[in-house]
Design an enzyme around this catalytic site. Structure first.
Site, short mmCIF file in Angstrom:
data_model
loop_
_atom_site.label_atom_id
_atom_site.label_comp_id
_atom_site.label_asym_id
_atom_site.label_seq_id
_atom_site.Cartn_x
_atom_site.Cartn_y
_atom_site.Cartn_z
CG HIS A 100 106.64 157.81 -36.23
ND1 HIS A 100 106.77 156.52 -35.70
CD2 HIS A 100 105.63 158.59 -35.63
CE1 HIS A 100 105.75 156.49 -34.49
NE2 HIS A 100 104.96 157.74 -34.60
CB SER A 141 102.35 156.30 -33.06
OG SER A 141 103.27 156.75 -32.46
#
Length: 263
Positions: free
Chosen positions: A229, A96
């Site tokens: 995610h 991320s």
């Protein structure tokens, strides 16, 4: 790049020091994440690969350190902190926000003629792609809602109001750093880049992640795994194996694939 003195020991955690390891893996946490997230990776790779897990300001043992809400400034400080560890080959892994940060630090190493051995980027679109995001401008409740949606923060933290109040400033600061970041075009990296993403990640489409291929002249691989995610929480063993295989190939450069792939 910042000329401010940097204490490497403040930034780098070595959970399993491996003095005989011939290479090192540097792990860059996600927004709101901490070095301890990578403790299992360090345990799995020791002692053949020494893992350096980065600790950003404002969390855990650095809770009272001033936050850094600029990604380029973070990259400058981390670059300086890692220089003493470059006596052995370095491979970077970032998830991320950590993926973009790892890219920026890798770029700084290239600029001084010391390219890293490889860059693994996870759950993050390429720097050349852009979305307007303003999570850092939300109320505390709005940020907590975002964390619930991504399902990457310890549920014990989200359920403990006092603990949550302690960590929210660091989370907000990280979101500000990544959401205000703007890529400045420059020469691509020369190292291999391996881009990974969950196939249902709301923060990065497959095409946005494939765009990492434009950021290196070296070998490029793309991989989508089932999940959102934080897909990597379910695929730690597989990811560790991929990185270990890459590092083994790095010792024999002719083993790298000659074609750039985008599966």
């Amino acid at each position: 790049m910042s000329a401010t003195p940097v204490d490497s020991g403040t930034w780098v955690r070595r959970f399993h020091p491996s003095p005989d390891a011939g290479t090192r893996l540097v792990c860059f946490p996600h927004a709101g994440g901490s070095a301890s997230y990578y403790f299992p990776v360090s345990a799995a790779m020791s002692p053949s690969i020494e893992v350096l897990a980065l600790q950003y300001p404002g969390r855990q043992d650095r809770r009272t350190d001033p936050l850094i809400e600029s990604l380029p400034e973070l990259a400058d400080q981390i670059f300086t902190a890692l220089r003493p560890f470059a006596d052995r080959p370095l491979t970077f892994f970032g998830h991320s926000m950590g993926a973009t940060l790892a890219f920026e630090v890798a770029t700084r190493f290239e600029q001084v003629g010391a390219p890293v051995s490889g860059l693994f980027v996870s759950g993050r679109r390429a720097p050349s792609t852009h979305r307007t995001e303003t999570v850092h401008l939300r109320s505390d409740d709005g940020i907590v809602s975002e964390l619930h949606q991504l399902n990457g923060t310890d549920s014990g933290v989200l359920g403990d109001e006092e603990l949550l109040r302690m960590v929210l400033p660091a989370i907000r600061g990280d979101y500000k750093a990544i959401e205000t970041y703007r890529y400045e075009p420059g020469p691509p990296l020369t190292c291999p880049v391996h881009a990974m993403v969950g196939d249902a990640d709301p923060k990065a489409t497959l095409d946005e992640v494939r765009a990492w291929r434009d950021h290196t002249t070296g070998p490029f691989e793309f991989e989508a795994l089932p999940g959102g995610h934080f897909y990597l929480n379910q695929y730690q063993k597989e990811i560790v194996n991929r990185i270990s295989d890459h590092i083994a190939c790095a010792a024999q450069p002719e083993s790298f694939p000659s074609t750039r792939t985008g599966r």
